[in-house]
Design a protein around this motif. Structure first.
Motif, PDB file in Angstrom:
ATOM      1  N   GLY A 134      17.013   9.243  12.057  1.00 56.74           N
ATOM      2  CA  GLY A 134      18.292   9.233  11.363  1.00 56.74           C
ATOM      3  C   GLY A 134      18.746   7.840  10.973  1.00 56.74           C
ATOM      4  O   GLY A 134      19.795   7.686  10.341  1.00 56.74           O
ATOM      5  N   VAL A 135      17.964   6.832  11.357  1.00 65.67           N
ATOM      6  CA  VAL A 135      18.340   5.440  11.094  1.00 65.67           C
ATOM      7  C   VAL A 135      17.507   4.842   9.971  1.00 65.67           C
ATOM      8  O   VAL A 135      18.039   4.167   9.080  1.00 65.67           O
ATOM      9  N   VAL A 136      16.193   5.071  10.023  1.00 68.28           N
ATOM     10  CA  VAL A 136      15.296   4.504   9.008  1.00 68.28           C
ATOM     11  C   VAL A 136      14.355   5.591   8.489  1.00 68.28           C
ATOM     12  O   VAL A 136      14.109   6.602   9.153  1.00 68.28           O
ATOM     13  N   ASP A 137      13.839   5.353   7.287  1.00 68.68           N
ATOM     14  CA  ASP A 137      12.865   6.255   6.685  1.00 68.68           C
ATOM     15  C   ASP A 137      11.471   5.658   6.803  1.00 68.68           C
ATOM     16  O   ASP A 137      11.292   4.456   7.048  1.00 68.68           O
ATOM     17  N   VAL A 138      10.484   6.517   6.611  1.00 64.52           N
ATOM     18  CA  VAL A 138       9.095   6.036   6.557  1.00 64.52           C
ATOM     19  C   VAL A 138       8.879   5.376   5.203  1.00 64.52           C
ATOM     20  O   VAL A 138       8.983   6.031   4.156  1.00 64.52           O
ATOM     21  N   CYS A 139       8.642   4.087   5.229  1.00 69.24           N
ATOM     22  CA  CYS A 139       8.382   3.362   3.992  1.00 69.24           C
ATOM     23  C   CYS A 139       7.566   2.113   4.318  1.00 69.24           C
ATOM     24  O   CYS A 139       7.299   1.813   5.487  1.00 69.24           O
ATOM     25  N   ASN A 140       7.166   1.401   3.307  1.00 69.53           N
ATOM     26  CA  ASN A 140       6.365   0.184   3.455  1.00 69.53           C
ATOM     27  C   ASN A 140       7.071  -0.942   2.708  1.00 69.53           C
ATOM     28  O   ASN A 140       7.252  -0.826   1.476  1.00 69.53           O
ATOM     29  N   PRO A 141       7.519  -1.987   3.429  1.00 70.98           N
ATOM     30  CA  PRO A 141       7.385  -2.301   4.853  1.00 70.98           C
ATOM     31  C   PRO A 141       8.172  -1.315   5.731  1.00 70.98           C
ATOM     32  O   PRO A 141       9.221  -0.804   5.323  1.00 70.98           O
ATOM     33  N   LEU A 142       7.665  -1.127   6.939  1.00 72.03           N
ATOM     34  CA  LEU A 142       8.273  -0.202   7.884  1.00 72.03           C
ATOM     35  C   LEU A 142       9.172  -0.962   8.844  1.00 72.03           C
ATOM     36  O   LEU A 142       8.721  -1.868   9.544  1.00 72.03           O
ATOM     37  N   ASP A 143      10.443  -0.596   8.893  1.00 72.65           N
ATOM     38  CA  ASP A 143      11.415  -1.204   9.802  1.00 72.65           C
ATOM     39  C   ASP A 143      11.540  -0.315  11.036  1.00 72.65           C
ATOM     40  O   ASP A 143      12.115   0.778  10.963  1.00 72.65           O
ATOM     41  N   VAL A 144      11.023  -0.772  12.185  1.00 70.40           N
ATOM     42  CA  VAL A 144      11.095   0.030  13.409  1.00 70.40           C
ATOM     43  C   VAL A 144      12.345  -0.305  14.220  1.00 70.40           C
ATOM     44  O   VAL A 144      12.550   0.283  15.296  1.00 70.40           O
ATOM     45  N   THR A 145      13.164  -1.217  13.732  1.00 71.45           N
ATOM     46  CA  THR A 145      14.454  -1.617  14.308  1.00 71.45           C
ATOM     47  C   THR A 145      14.279  -2.257  15.695  1.00 71.45           C
ATOM     48  O   THR A 145      13.254  -2.058  16.364  1.00 71.45           O
TER      49      THR A 145
ATOM     50  N   ALA B 190       0.833  -1.200   0.000  1.00 67.32           N
ATOM     51  CA  ALA B 190       0.000   0.000   0.000  1.00 67.32           C
ATOM     52  C   ALA B 190       0.873   1.257   0.000  1.00 67.32           C
ATOM     53  O   ALA B 190       1.994   1.264   0.520  1.00 67.32           O
ATOM     54  N   GLU B 191       0.337   2.311  -0.583  1.00 66.55           N
ATOM     55  CA  GLU B 191       0.964   3.632  -0.508  1.00 66.55           C
ATOM     56  C   GLU B 191       0.367   4.336   0.703  1.00 66.55           C
ATOM     57  O   GLU B 191      -0.824   4.641   0.745  1.00 66.55           O
ATOM     58  N   PHE B 192       1.189   4.575   1.744  1.00 68.65           N
ATOM     59  CA  PHE B 192       0.661   5.171   2.969  1.00 68.65           C
ATOM     60  C   PHE B 192       0.054   6.545   2.692  1.00 68.65           C
ATOM     61  O   PHE B 192       0.594   7.338   1.913  1.00 68.65           O
ATOM     62  N   ALA B 193      -1.070   6.822   3.340  1.00 68.27           N
ATOM     63  CA  ALA B 193      -1.721   8.121   3.225  1.00 68.27           C
ATOM     64  C   ALA B 193      -0.846   9.194   3.885  1.00 68.27           C
ATOM     65  O   ALA B 193      -0.027   8.886   4.767  1.00 68.27           O
ATOM     66  N   PRO B 194      -0.989  10.465   3.490  1.00 69.61           N
ATOM     67  CA  PRO B 194      -0.148  11.541   4.060  1.00 69.61           C
ATOM     68  C   PRO B 194      -0.194  11.606   5.579  1.00 69.61           C
ATOM     69  O   PRO B 194       0.846  11.803   6.226  1.00 69.61           O
ATOM     70  N   GLN B 195      -1.396  11.439   6.172  1.00 67.85           N
ATOM     71  CA  GLN B 195      -1.482  11.527   7.633  1.00 67.85           C
ATOM     72  C   GLN B 195      -0.751  10.376   8.313  1.00 67.85           C
ATOM     73  O   GLN B 195      -0.201  10.538   9.416  1.00 67.85           O
ATOM     74  N   THR B 196      -0.737   9.204   7.649  1.00 67.33           N
ATOM     75  CA  THR B 196       0.001   8.066   8.199  1.00 67.33           C
ATOM     76  C   THR B 196       1.501   8.342   8.142  1.00 67.33           C
ATOM     77  O   THR B 196       2.230   8.100   9.118  1.00 67.33           O
ATOM     78  N   ARG B 197       1.955   8.842   7.016  1.00 67.01           N
ATOM     79  CA  ARG B 197       3.384   9.144   6.875  1.00 67.01           C
ATOM     80  C   ARG B 197       3.817  10.194   7.899  1.00 67.01           C
ATOM     81  O   ARG B 197       4.897  10.090   8.503  1.00 67.01           O
ATOM     82  N   SER B 198       2.955  11.185   8.115  1.00 65.00           N
ATOM     83  CA  SER B 198       3.272  12.235   9.088  1.00 65.00           C
ATOM     84  C   SER B 198       3.350  11.662  10.502  1.00 65.00           C
ATOM     85  O   SER B 198       4.268  11.974  11.271  1.00 65.00           O
ATOM     86  N   GLY B 199       2.386  10.786  10.842  1.00 67.29           N
ATOM     87  CA  GLY B 199       2.381  10.183  12.176  1.00 67.29           C
ATOM     88  C   GLY B 199       3.579   9.278  12.402  1.00 67.29           C
ATOM     89  O   GLY B 199       4.182   9.279  13.491  1.00 67.29           O
ATOM     90  N   LEU B 200       3.935   8.506  11.378  1.00 68.45           N
ATOM     91  CA  LEU B 200       5.093   7.619  11.502  1.00 68.45           C
ATOM     92  C   LEU B 200       6.390   8.419  11.610  1.00 68.45           C
ATOM     93  O   LEU B 200       7.293   8.064  12.385  1.00 68.45           O
ATOM     94  N   GLN B 201       6.495   9.509  10.847  1.00 72.48           N
ATOM     95  CA  GLN B 201       7.689  10.350  10.912  1.00 72.48           C
ATOM     96  C   GLN B 201       7.847  10.943  12.309  1.00 72.48           C
ATOM     97  O   GLN B 201       8.945  10.968  12.870  1.00 72.48           O
ATOM     98  N   SER B 202       6.735  11.398  12.875  1.00 72.24           N
ATOM     99  CA  SER B 202       6.777  11.956  14.229  1.00 72.24           C
ATOM    100  C   SER B 202       7.197  10.895  15.241  1.00 72.24           C
ATOM    101  O   SER B 202       7.987  11.170  16.154  1.00 72.24           O
ATOM    102  N   LEU B 203       6.682   9.675  15.078  1.00 71.72           N
ATOM    103  CA  LEU B 203       7.045   8.582  15.983  1.00 71.72           C
ATOM    104  C   LEU B 203       8.538   8.273  15.895  1.00 71.72           C
ATOM    105  O   LEU B 203       9.212   8.122  16.926  1.00 71.72           O
ATOM    106  N   LEU B 204       9.068   8.198  14.701  1.00 67.34           N
ATOM    107  CA  LEU B 204      10.493   7.907  14.534  1.00 67.34           C
ATOM    108  C   LEU B 204      11.355   9.006  15.144  1.00 67.34           C
ATOM    109  O   LEU B 204      12.409   8.727  15.746  1.00 67.34           O
ATOM    110  N   GLU B 205      10.912  10.251  15.024  1.00 67.49           N
ATOM    111  CA  GLU B 205      11.667  11.362  15.607  1.00 67.49           C
ATOM    112  C   GLU B 205      11.670  11.273  17.126  1.00 67.49           C
ATOM    113  O   GLU B 205      12.705  11.477  17.778  1.00 67.49           O
TER     114      GLU B 205
END
Length: 695
Positions: free
Chosen positions: A619-630, A598-613
């Motif tokens: 600085g380790v992983v980008d928001v993508c699908n599949p998502l690697d949370v390490t 799936a192509e993540f919706a903008p609000q999902t990408r924004s929420g995931l980016q905030s979570l990673l920050e």
């Protein structure tokens, strides 16, 4: 398209009068021309003496093809029965004389002198179209690559890429377009490769597919049993039939009685129950009685047909069928096969039951049972012609039925050997010709089904009857079918019902047994052998939206998965994946099969980016699908990432992988050497369980 049935009847009648069951090629070409299918210019002559009167100027080109016309030489091109020569009378006459000498011991009817059509014989330049009568599905249409590539592609390509198979009764332009799109040769022809021009418009293939469907409906099985054109040549964007083969062997009429299938309600949810064959000691009839009482059927509504006994297990006994005090909804016969005809006659003459389950085997599958079967059919025919219509019959050679709504269980296996799974029943109807298959899978999977139906040899009620009736059950979501074979046109009935079920968002799973290498082997490039019985079942079922299983293990896995997912399992194919391990993310992407990311919706990408920050992972992983949370992500962060992905409007399926060895997650039971508690409210396991319930 309309076939000139009068002319066709004359052609077929002439062949049958001569004892032929194969049309001569001139007859086949005439048939094709009559329905608007392009054929080469050709002339039929009986021997070399007629060559002098042949008008060669009427044949285009400089060369011709001379073909032997003989009903008992099916592979004439391999045996010298087809030659390519210059277009002059001397060459044609000499070729016919040589051919006549070669086949002097064959039934030679004459020779065809045919326009030689030059075309590209590489892959995609030759096509096959055929029609065939099948007793299970009626007329079908088969399409694939033609010429010498036919068998090679059938052996080499993934099923569905080599051939398109359609029921002519269910064929529409939309269906034809979808089926053709999946076949590899269609792409070669109609899409062009690496900038090369397309050789044929897709519309031409669709129209020909529809034309063959109409031809099948109008000619099978009354006039023809099979017809094949191989090859169709692709020449300047047009299709021309170069070779035609057809069978016209008569098909005996199969007399099918109209079954009063509305009485399946009496069978599946009876208000009264009768059992014949109950012993004082434990026997199949007694097990059926005990199981049905344990399943909740009230003992006061059960009648046991047993002489010299007043009651058994709290149920009233009557001496014979005629003594039943009412017409029962369901009568179970757990007696020997030899007793069945007389008992059924008593039931029918006295109108004593609306439905019957016949347990014993040996009624059709055993040699010497013909007289018993004939007597049963005679009794049923008399009942069906009455105003009552008689009972519907399940079996014989079956374990019968376990019905949750009906509160009974005729599967004569004691509860201590096959206890019903605990909890509420899943919305499953498991329908199997083999009772052993039904109980073995139920026991192994531990799934409590709404219905388990073992219908044995389908002497009356069929798979199609049950699927068609049960599709209106609002509770059922999953229809799992084990089929060894369909009765006359019952496969078509099954397909139509299954298509409606799938269209409603429900699941139909099929395992078709009885496959053999011999049955699937391709020979002679005729559709009768190229499209084996199993291939036909597989492709037609997939066309109808059925999930077809190649192995029993796959059947088990899909049934279990469908049960656990419920209606959610049919939503779509867009996957949102999350893991705490990079290798799992790569593996997920590599093994999607028919699914897609799936192509993540903008609000999902924004929420995931905030979570990673917040977790210092941006600085380790980008928001993508599949998502690697390490492995650094803790329980709360992992839950938030999964929640964001699963609630994305673009995600149909959530795929979550978790490598539990990281110390950031609580994945161990409490212990002295660590502070983890996998059973605690904050652990990733408990968080994912709650999340599943919430969304």
């Amino acid at each position: 398209m309309t076939v000139d049935l009068e002319r066709l009847a004359a052609i077929v009648g002439s062949a049958r009068a001569e004892g032929r069951h194969v049309l001569l090629e001139p007859e086949g070409l005439e048939l094709l021309a009559s329905v608007g299918i392009a054929i080469p210019v050709h002339h039929f002559i009986r021997d070399s003496a007629e060559v002098s009167s042949l008008d060669t100027t009427a044949i285009p080109g400089d060369n011709v093809v001379v073909k032997l016309v003989a009903p008992d030489v099916p592979h004439k091109s391999d045996m010298g029965g087809v030659v390519f020569i210059p277009k002059d009378r001397e060459s044609i006459g000499a070729a016919i004389q040589r051919m006549a000498a070669t086949f002097s011991e064959q039934d030679v009817r004459g020779f065809l002198v045919v326009e030689q059509i030059d075309y590209d014989k590489s892959l995609g330049g030759e096509l096959l179209f055929g029609i065939r009568w099948t007793d299970e599905y009626g007329p079908i249409v088969v399409f694939g690559a033609g010429g010498v590539q036919t068998e090679l592609l059938a052996e080499s390509l993934k099923p569905g890429l080599d051939l398109a198979v359609a029921s002519s009764d269910m064929l529409t332009e939309e269906v034809a377009a979808r089926l053709l799109q999946n076949v590899a040769v269609t792409r070669l022809l109609c899409d062009g490769l690496r900038g090369q021009p397309r050789r044929l418009e897709r519309r031409a293939l669709i129209e020909l597919f529809i034309k063959f469907g109409a031809l099948a409906r109008q000619t099978l099985p009354g006039q023809l049993s099979e017809l094949e054109v191989n090859p169709f040549a692709v020449v300047e964007g047009r299709l021309t039939a170069l070779d035609v083969w057809a069978r016209c062997d008569p098909r005996p009429a199969s007399h099918q009685l109209d079954r009063p299938t509305h009485k399946l309600r009496n069978l599946l949810v009876p208000g009264s129950l009768g059992i014949i064959g109950v012993s004082e000691r434990m026997n199949p009839g007694r097990v059926i009685l005990e199981n049905s009482i344990l399943a909740g059927f009230p003992a006061q509504r059960i009648y046991v047909v047993k002489a010299d006994t007043e009651s058994i297990a709290g149920c009233t006994c009557v001496p014979d069928v005629s003594s039943l005090p009412e017409r029962v909804d369901l009568l179970v016969m757990a007696v020997s096969a030899a007793q069945i005809p007389e008992l059924l006659e008593q039931v029918i003459e006295g109108r004593k039951a609306e439905s019957v389950i016949v347990i014993p085997g040996g009624l059709e599958e055993r040699e010497g049972s013909e007289s018993i079967v004939a007597r049963i059919r005679s009794a049923v025919e008399r009942a069906r012609s009455s105003d009552w219509g008689g009972p519907v019959i399940n079996g014989g050679n079956c374990l019968g039925i376990r019905s949750e709504p009906g509160r009974y269980d005729t599967m004569f296996i004691p509860q201590y050997k096959l206890p019903a799974a605990e909890g509420s029943a899943y919305p499953i109807a498991l329908i199997a010709q083999s009772g052993a298959f039904a109980v073995a899978k139920s026991s192994k999977l531990g799934l409590r089904s709404r219905y388990i139906i073992s219908l044995g040899n389908q002497s009356d009620l069929t798979i199609g009857d049950y699927i068609e009736f049960l599709r209106s059950d609002p509770v059922l979501e999953i229809f799992a079918v084990y089929a060894e074979g369909f009765r006359h046109l019952d496969g078509l009935k099954f397909l139509k019902a299954a298509k409606g079920i799938a269209a409603a968002g429900k699941t139909v799973i099929l395992y078709r047994s009885g496959r053999t290498p011999e049955g699937a082997a391709a020979s002679a490039s005729h559709t009768a052998s190229l499209a084996s019985d199993y291939t036909i079942t597989r492709e037609l079922a997939r066309n109808a939206g059925v999930i077809v299983c190649e192995t029993t293990a796959e059947f088990e896995d899909l049934l279990r998965l469908s049960a656990f997912l419920g209606a959610e399992g049919r939503l779509g194919a867009r996957v949102g994946a999350v893991s705490n391990a990079g290798f799992e993310c790569v593996t997920m992407a590599d093994h999607l099969g028919p699914l897609g990311l799936a192509e993540f919706a903008p609000q999902t990408r924004s929420g995931l980016q905030s979570l990673l920050e917040r977790c210092k992972l941006d600085g380790v992983v980008d928001v993508c699908n599949p998502l690697d949370v390490t492995p650094i992500m803790n329980d709360a962060g992992f839950e938030e990432a999964v929640r964001l992905v699963l609630t994305d409007e673009n995600v149909d399926i959530g795929l979550v992988g978790c490598v539990p060895l990281t110390p950031a997650l609580q994945t161990l039971p409490p212990g002295d050497t660590h502070f983890e508690d996998v059973f605690g409210e904050g652990s990733i396991a408990m968080r994912l369980v709650r999340l599943k319930r919430e969304i």
